[in-house]
Design a protein around this motif. Structure first.
Motif, PDB file in Angstrom:
ATOM      1  N   GLY A 114       0.774  -1.226   0.000  1.00 53.37           N
ATOM      2  CA  GLY A 114       0.000   0.000   0.000  1.00 53.37           C
ATOM      3  C   GLY A 114       0.809   1.283   0.000  1.00 53.37           C
ATOM      4  O   GLY A 114       0.258   2.361   0.171  1.00 53.37           O
ATOM      5  N   GLY A 115       2.103   1.176  -0.190  1.00 54.38           N
ATOM      6  CA  GLY A 115       2.930   2.384  -0.246  1.00 54.38           C
ATOM      7  C   GLY A 115       3.264   2.994   1.101  1.00 54.38           C
ATOM      8  O   GLY A 115       3.721   4.133   1.174  1.00 54.38           O
ATOM      9  N   LEU A 116       3.057   2.262   2.173  1.00 53.56           N
ATOM     10  CA  LEU A 116       3.265   2.825   3.519  1.00 53.56           C
ATOM     11  C   LEU A 116       4.707   3.252   3.784  1.00 53.56           C
ATOM     12  O   LEU A 116       4.940   4.289   4.411  1.00 53.56           O
ATOM     13  N   ALA A 117       5.672   2.479   3.313  1.00 51.16           N
ATOM     14  CA  ALA A 117       7.073   2.846   3.553  1.00 51.16           C
ATOM     15  C   ALA A 117       7.410   4.149   2.815  1.00 51.16           C
ATOM     16  O   ALA A 117       8.163   4.981   3.335  1.00 51.16           O
ATOM     17  N   ALA A 118       6.862   4.332   1.621  1.00 53.84           N
ATOM     18  CA  ALA A 118       7.099   5.581   0.885  1.00 53.84           C
ATOM     19  C   ALA A 118       6.522   6.759   1.655  1.00 53.84           C
ATOM     20  O   ALA A 118       7.170   7.804   1.785  1.00 53.84           O
ATOM     21  N   ILE A 119       5.314   6.597   2.192  1.00 55.94           N
ATOM     22  CA  ILE A 119       4.688   7.684   2.949  1.00 55.94           C
ATOM     23  C   ILE A 119       5.543   8.051   4.154  1.00 55.94           C
ATOM     24  O   ILE A 119       5.756   9.240   4.429  1.00 55.94           O
ATOM     25  N   VAL A 138      -4.457   7.393   1.942  1.00 54.96           N
ATOM     26  CA  VAL A 138      -5.171   6.401   1.154  1.00 54.96           C
ATOM     27  C   VAL A 138      -4.109   5.464   0.586  1.00 54.96           C
ATOM     28  O   VAL A 138      -3.184   5.922  -0.087  1.00 54.96           O
ATOM     29  N   THR A 139      -4.237   4.174   0.886  1.00 51.89           N
ATOM     30  CA  THR A 139      -3.213   3.210   0.488  1.00 51.89           C
ATOM     31  C   THR A 139      -3.839   2.070  -0.302  1.00 51.89           C
ATOM     32  O   THR A 139      -4.684   1.344   0.205  1.00 51.89           O
ATOM     33  N   THR A 156     -14.260   0.085  -2.665  1.00 54.57           N
ATOM     34  CA  THR A 156     -15.046   1.242  -2.223  1.00 54.57           C
ATOM     35  C   THR A 156     -14.758   1.635  -0.775  1.00 54.57           C
ATOM     36  O   THR A 156     -15.033   2.772  -0.402  1.00 54.57           O
ATOM     37  N   TYR A 157     -14.197   0.741   0.017  1.00 55.96           N
ATOM     38  CA  TYR A 157     -13.911   1.107   1.404  1.00 55.96           C
ATOM     39  C   TYR A 157     -12.847   2.199   1.510  1.00 55.96           C
ATOM     40  O   TYR A 157     -12.689   2.813   2.558  1.00 55.96           O
ATOM     41  N   HIS A 158     -12.142   2.504   0.433  1.00 52.36           N
ATOM     42  CA  HIS A 158     -11.153   3.588   0.443  1.00 52.36           C
ATOM     43  C   HIS A 158     -11.806   4.971   0.430  1.00 52.36           C
ATOM     44  O   HIS A 158     -11.164   5.962   0.773  1.00 52.36           O
TER      45      HIS A 158
END
Length: 180
Positions: A114-119, A138-139, A156-158
């Motif tokens: 989900g890109g968490l490390a980039a964030i 938003v991941t 859709t939960y995003h």
């Protein structure tokens, strides 16, 4: 407020174009009074910081600076590459200082996790550039939000996090405008 949706990947075959378009369309449907614009890093031929730019590259550096300065806040649409920020975008951010000061950014990230490390990497780097990063992010997972890891089909939960993140960017943009 004028919010830039910044597409942080220049990679061929990138998933970011679909994610940026979805982000823009989502923002437009909110009708929240903000103006949104997609800015594609691929449109700016920025040399590596510290090298001598050609005349054309110097024009791109100036155009990049002016475009980023024109916004009150940002949404970075970013992949995670090797548990961090895309190199080309980190280079592009390093060209900026006052253009970013006292402005907020929200994140729409995608990757295997989900890109968490980039964030997390952005949060550290952007603090030095006086950028306020909002809490909600938003991941998107390549495993659940993309078919075959390339056809973007967001769950859709995003939507809840997207609305919350955009509200936070708007509130911070309004508040920080008073000190710029």
């Amino acid at each position: 407020m004028k919010i830039g949706i910044i597409l942080a990947s220049i990679r061929e075959g990138r998933n970011g174009e679909a994610v940026a378009k979805w982000t823009f369309d989502f923002a437009q449907k909110r009708q929240d009074g903000n103006t949104y614009e997609i800015v594609d890093l691929k449109d700016y031929d920025l040399p590596l910081l510290g090298t001598s730019p050609s005349n054309d590259q110097a024009k791109f550096i100036q155009a990049w600076s002016e475009k980023i300065a024109s916004f009150d806040g940002y949404i970075f649409v970013t992949p995670e590459y090797n548990r961090s920020i895309p190199g080309a975008f980190k280079n592009a951010l390093d060209y900026l200082q006052p253009e970013l000061h006292n402005k907020p950014v929200g994140f729409v990230a995608y990757g295997g996790l989900g890109g968490l490390a980039a964030i997390q990497a952005y949060r550290t780097s952007l603090a030095e550039q006086e950028v306020a990063t909002v809490r909600t992010m938003v991941t998107f997972s390549l495993m659940t939000d993309f078919e075959n890891m390339s056809d973007f089909k967001p769950q859709t939960y995003h939507d809840h996090n997207m609305n919350q993140m955009m509200d936070q960017v708007t509130r911070w943009a309004k508040a920080l405008k008073t000190i710029r």
